[in-house]
Design an enzyme around this catalytic site. Structure first.
Site, PDB file in Angstrom:
ATOM      1  N   ASN A 106       0.849  -1.191   0.000  1.00  0.00           N
ATOM      2  CA  ASN A 106       0.000   0.000   0.000  1.00  0.00           C
ATOM      3  C   ASN A 106       0.882   1.237   0.000  1.00  0.00           C
ATOM      4  OD1 ASN A 106      -2.469   1.536   0.257  1.00  0.00           O
ATOM      5  ND2 ASN A 106      -1.948   1.861   2.409  1.00  0.00           N
ATOM      6  N   HIS A 108       0.809   5.056   1.216  1.00  0.00           N
ATOM      7  CA  HIS A 108       0.033   5.845   2.166  1.00  0.00           C
ATOM      8  C   HIS A 108       0.643   7.235   2.289  1.00  0.00           C
ATOM      9  CE1 HIS A 108      -2.528   6.569   5.673  1.00  0.00           C
ATOM     10  NE2 HIS A 108      -1.479   7.055   6.282  1.00  0.00           N
ATOM     11  N   SER A 135       4.628   6.806   2.432  1.00  0.00           N
ATOM     12  CA  SER A 135       5.228   5.528   2.827  1.00  0.00           C
ATOM     13  C   SER A 135       4.675   4.404   1.961  1.00  0.00           C
ATOM     14  CB  SER A 135       4.884   5.194   4.284  1.00  0.00           C
ATOM     15  OG  SER A 135       5.290   6.218   5.176  1.00  0.00           O
ATOM     16  N   ASP A 144      -3.025   0.273   7.955  1.00  0.00           N
ATOM     17  CA  ASP A 144      -1.799   1.068   7.728  1.00  0.00           C
ATOM     18  C   ASP A 144      -0.714   0.757   8.755  1.00  0.00           C
ATOM     19  OD1 ASP A 144      -3.919   3.882   6.874  1.00  0.00           O
ATOM     20  OD2 ASP A 144      -3.076   2.320   5.582  1.00  0.00           O
TER      21      ASP A 144
HETATM   22  C1  GRF Z   1      -2.945   9.239  -2.841  1.00  0.00           C
HETATM   23  O1  GRF Z   1      -2.568  10.293  -1.970  1.00  0.00           O
HETATM   24  C2  GRF Z   1      -2.661   7.917  -2.156  1.00  0.00           C
HETATM   25  O2  GRF Z   1      -1.574   7.980  -1.257  1.00  0.00           O
HETATM   26  C3  GRF Z   1      -3.912   7.692  -1.401  1.00  0.00           C
HETATM   27  O3  GRF Z   1      -4.907   8.018  -2.349  1.00  0.00           O
HETATM   28  C4  GRF Z   1      -4.465   9.203  -3.020  1.00  0.00           C
HETATM   29  C5  GRF Z   1      -4.918   9.160  -4.468  1.00  0.00           C
HETATM   30  O4  GRF Z   1      -4.117   8.279  -5.178  1.00  0.00           O
HETATM   31  N1  GRF Z   1      -3.997   6.363  -0.880  1.00  0.00           N
HETATM   32  P1  GRF Z   1      -4.327   8.049  -6.771  1.00  0.00           P
HETATM   33  O5  GRF Z   1      -4.121   9.396  -7.444  1.00  0.00           O
HETATM   34  O6  GRF Z   1      -5.734   7.550  -6.972  1.00  0.00           O
HETATM   35  O7  GRF Z   1      -3.283   7.042  -7.150  1.00  0.00           O
END
Ligand code: GRF
Length: 214
Positions: A106, A108, A135, A144
Site C-alpha cells: 500500500n 500511504h 510511505s 496502515d
Molecule cells: C494518494 O494520496 C494515495 O496515497 C492515497 O490516495 C491518493 C490518491 O491516489 N492512498 P491516486 O491518485 O488515486 O493514485
C-alpha cells in the site's frame, strides 16, 4: 524479471498511471495484469483496457467479507506476483489480507507510523509538523500498520493547506512507489516475521528516499 501487478484503486489512479508510464518507458520491469475497484466509475479503471478492469459496488454485497471474497477471487485469477493498493479507499478484511499477505503493498500519504488512516495532511498541519511525506508498506490486517519498506519526505511550507500538501506529497508518492516496485521486480524485498526485508536483511528503519519536488 518482469512482475505481474494487480492494482487496487478507488479513484483518480495517478499512482496507477505512474506505474503504466514507467512500464511503457521501460523503467519498470512489470506488467499490470488487472485493475480492481470498489467504484465502477473510478477514473483509474479507464487507464487500462477493458479486459483488465474489474469493479463491483460494495453495496451490492451483504458484508465486507462477501465483497472481499469476490475481489480476492478476481485478483487471484489475474495471477499477480504483487498486489498494490494505490488509492484504494476501502479497508481490506483479514481474509483478503491473509490470502495475499507478503505480496500486498500500500502507498500511504504520511510518514508512518504517523497518521494512519484518513486526512493525513490536515493532521500533519494541525500537529505543526515540519516534515510530512509518503510511505510504502506491507498490508496486514491492522490499518496502515504493516512493515514500512520505504518513505519519501516532503517539507512543510509556510502557508501550506491540506490541498497544497497533498499535491506535494503526491509528487513523491509516484517515484517512491516505482522504486519499491522495481525492488520487488528485482526480488529484493519480502515480508518475514512481520518485518520488511531488503536484500535478506530486515529493515530496522524504512529506507528514506529523497525525490525532487517541482
Ligand atoms: C494518494 O494520496 C494515495 O496515497 C492515497 O490516495 C491518493 C490518491 O491516489 N492512498 P491516486 O491518485 O488515486 O493514485
Amino acid at each position: 524479471m518482469s512482475i505481474r501487478l494487480a492494482v487496487l484503486a478507488s479513484g483518480r489512479g495517478s499512482n496507477l498511471q505512474a506505474i503504466l508510464d514507467a512500464i511503457a518507458a521501460g523503467a519498470l520491469d512489470a506488467e499490470v495484469v488487472g485493475v480492481f475497484s470498489d467504484k465502477p466509475a473510478a477514473p483509474a479503471l479507464r487507464r487500462v483496457a477493458e479486459p483488465l478492469r474489474w469493479s463491483r459496488k460494495a453495496k451490492d454485497y451483504p458484508d465486507r467479507d462477501a465483497f472481499d471474497a469476490e475481489l480476492a477471487d478476481a485478483v487471484a485469477a489475474s495471477r499477480p506476483d504483487w498486489i498494490v493498493c494505490a488509492g484504494y479507499m476501502r479497508i481490506l478484511g483479514d481474509g483478503f489480507v491473509q490470502r495475499f499477505r507478503g505480496r500486498l503493498l500500500n502507498i500511504h500519504p504520511s510518514l508512518l507510523p504517523k497518521y494512519r488512516g484518513l486526512h493525513t495532511h490536515a493532521r500533519a498541519l494541525a500537529a505543526g509538523d515540519v516534515e510530512h511525506g509518503a510511505s510504502v508498506h506491507f498490508v496486514i490486517p491492522a490499518l496502515d500498520a504493516g512493515a514500512v519498506i520505504a518513505q519519501a519526505p516532503v517539507p512543510m511550507l509556510a502557508g501550506d493547506s491540506a490541498h497544497s500538501l497533498a499535491e506535494r506529497v503526491l509528487q513523491v508518492e509516484h517515484p517512491l512507489l516505482l522504486a519499491v516496485l522495481q525492488m520487488a521486480a528485482d526480488g529484493r524485498i519480502s515480508e518475514q516475521a512481520g518485518d520488511a526485508v531488503l536484500d535478506s536483511h530486515p529493515l530496522l528503519i524504512p529506507l528514506r528516499l529523497e525525490f525532487a519536488i517541482i
